[in-house]
Design a protein around this motif. Sequence first.
Motif, PDB file in Angstrom:
ATOM      1  N   ASP A   1      14.616  -7.350 -12.692  1.00 25.38           N
ATOM      2  CA  ASP A   1      15.131  -7.255 -14.054  1.00 25.38           C
ATOM      3  C   ASP A   1      16.531  -7.877 -14.098  1.00 25.38           C
ATOM      4  N   SER A   2      17.175  -7.790 -15.257  1.00 22.90           N
ATOM      5  CA  SER A   2      18.488  -8.423 -15.414  1.00 22.90           C
ATOM      6  C   SER A   2      19.541  -7.796 -14.507  1.00 22.90           C
ATOM      7  N   ALA A   3      19.462  -6.475 -14.324  1.00 22.70           N
ATOM      8  CA  ALA A   3      20.432  -5.798 -13.457  1.00 22.70           C
ATOM      9  C   ALA A   3      20.267  -6.249 -12.008  1.00 22.70           C
ATOM     10  N   TYR A   4      19.029  -6.435 -11.605  1.00 20.32           N
ATOM     11  CA  TYR A   4      18.745  -6.886 -10.237  1.00 20.32           C
ATOM     12  C   TYR A   4      19.354  -8.265  -9.992  1.00 20.32           C
ATOM     13  N   ILE A   5      19.221  -9.171 -10.970  1.00 23.70           N
ATOM     14  CA  ILE A   5      19.790 -10.516 -10.842  1.00 23.70           C
ATOM     15  C   ILE A   5      21.314 -10.445 -10.725  1.00 23.70           C
ATOM     16  N   ALA A   6      21.929  -9.659 -11.617  1.00 23.32           N
ATOM     17  CA  ALA A   6      23.388  -9.531 -11.623  1.00 23.32           C
ATOM     18  C   ALA A   6      23.894  -8.918 -10.316  1.00 23.32           C
ATOM     19  N   ASN A   7      23.185  -7.905  -9.832  1.00 25.69           N
ATOM     20  CA  ASN A   7      23.596  -7.247  -8.593  1.00 25.69           C
ATOM     21  C   ASN A   7      23.463  -8.183  -7.390  1.00 25.69           C
ATOM     22  N   THR A   8      22.411  -8.995  -7.398  1.00 28.82           N
ATOM     23  CA  THR A   8      22.216  -9.947  -6.311  1.00 28.82           C
ATOM     24  C   THR A   8      23.363 -10.954  -6.261  1.00 28.82           C
ATOM     25  N   ALA A   9      23.757 -11.440  -7.443  1.00 29.52           N
ATOM     26  CA  ALA A   9      24.878 -12.378  -7.511  1.00 29.52           C
ATOM     27  C   ALA A   9      26.163 -11.730  -6.993  1.00 29.52           C
ATOM     28  N   THR A  10      26.386 -10.478  -7.374  1.00 28.82           N
ATOM     29  CA  THR A  10      27.581  -9.761  -6.939  1.00 28.82           C
ATOM     30  C   THR A  10      27.604  -9.598  -5.419  1.00 28.82           C
ATOM     31  N   LYS A  11      26.444  -9.270  -4.840  1.00 29.39           N
ATOM     32  CA  LYS A  11      26.375  -9.086  -3.388  1.00 29.39           C
ATOM     33  C   LYS A  11      26.668 -10.385  -2.646  1.00 29.39           C
ATOM     34  N   PHE A  12      26.128 -11.496  -3.147  1.00 31.01           N
ATOM     35  CA  PHE A  12      26.404 -12.779  -2.502  1.00 31.01           C
ATOM     36  C   PHE A  12      27.897 -13.063  -2.483  1.00 31.01           C
ATOM     37  N   ARG A  13      28.553 -12.847  -3.607  1.00 27.90           N
ATOM     38  CA  ARG A  13      29.974 -13.170  -3.697  1.00 27.90           C
ATOM     39  C   ARG A  13      30.831 -12.142  -2.952  1.00 27.90           C
ATOM     40  N   THR A  14      30.460 -10.854  -3.037  1.00 31.90           N
ATOM     41  CA  THR A  14      31.222  -9.816  -2.360  1.00 31.90           C
ATOM     42  C   THR A  14      31.217 -10.011  -0.849  1.00 31.90           C
ATOM     43  N   HIS A  15      30.059 -10.403  -0.337  1.00 32.56           N
ATOM     44  CA  HIS A  15      29.924 -10.600   1.110  1.00 32.56           C
ATOM     45  C   HIS A  15      30.269 -12.033   1.536  1.00 32.56           C
ATOM     46  N   LYS A  16      30.755 -12.802   0.566  1.00 33.68           N
ATOM     47  CA  LYS A  16      31.183 -14.188   0.818  1.00 33.68           C
ATOM     48  C   LYS A  16      30.060 -15.036   1.436  1.00 33.68           C
ATOM     49  N   LEU A  17      28.856 -14.855   0.884  1.00 33.81           N
ATOM     50  CA  LEU A  17      27.705 -15.633   1.323  1.00 33.81           C
ATOM     51  C   LEU A  17      27.527 -16.837   0.393  1.00 33.81           C
ATOM     52  N   PRO A  18      27.304 -18.025   0.947  1.00 38.77           N
ATOM     53  CA  PRO A  18      27.159 -19.210   0.095  1.00 38.77           C
ATOM     54  C   PRO A  18      25.844 -19.196  -0.682  1.00 38.77           C
TER      55      PRO A  18
END
Length: 337
Positions: free
Chosen positions: A171-188
């Motif tokens: 869902d939309s929350a899942y997409i937003a959370n995934t983006a946040t995790k990538f950036r928080t963990h500094k993953l490209p």
Amino acid sequence: MISAKPSYGIKTAYGKLLINTTTKVWSLYNAAGKVIIRDGALVSTGKSIEFTHAATGRFYGSGNMSSKELEKDKSASSVGNGVIGIPYFWNSAGYSAFGVTTDDNAPATWDRTDNKTSLTWKFPGKAANLYIWPAATIYDGAKGYVKLTGKPKLPPRWAFGYLQSQWGWEDSAYIANTATKFRTHKLPVDAFIYDFEWYTTTPDYSVKKEGKADFTDFTFNPKLFPHPAKQIAALKSQGIKSIGIRKPRLGNTALLDTARANGWLSSPNTDSRDLNFSNAGLQKWYQDKNKPLIQAGIDAWWNDEGESYYTCYYWWNKTQYDQLAKVRPNYRHFTIN
């Protein structure tokens, strides 16, 4: 033009091609005057054309339909999921060849499996173009091939980065959370790739030839994208582009009725729902249907399962390329196929 009766032909900086007008046999020479193909013959039946010539050395190229091995003994004239036959090869004796038929959906083939010392090109139809050129290395072969076909367009720079694909975005929350995790963990990550769920609630594999009245082909699934333009813009602000999967077919009953009424299906007398993207009318209609999706921010497409006819991906991409040039000028076209 050169002549040495009874032979006539052409000569360039790359070499020369001579045809004996008495025996009808032709030969190809490299720039140093060395024969690299001898005893070439041409046979036309009125329904097909065949070129046969002596064959030595090893053959490379021609796609992966006839064999997964690098070295080939023949090509194929079909396409499948992850495999394709291409009427091209480079030969270690020092030349390359590329065959073009009058029907792009019925490509030429070559074969030397029956007799390792000779090779036969087969072209369905009454005309054929066989391009042969001296090529000392496989790179020279590729250079000649590109001169014939044209140089491919460069994709956008971000397409060379990491692209995160998934079937099962919830869902939309899942997409937003995934983006946040990538950036928080500094993953490209440079893009998210969405499967069926971005535009429809269920896959279309069980949809019959008449389609389903409630199937959606050209809209955002509100569970994932209740506010498409806003959500996609938010992802872009984090450096994440959006790529949506596309299928070469329709699932909605009303849209299928329109396609059938206009002759836009690739195999109208079968159960197939695949579109004929070479049809100019279909191209315009398809572009109109996809326009709101691009305007909402979709950056690229994942074109999937376009193997129902040989040129499907070509015409499909051309349709999308032409549309992008109108809707988003100066933006580089990119698709995964």
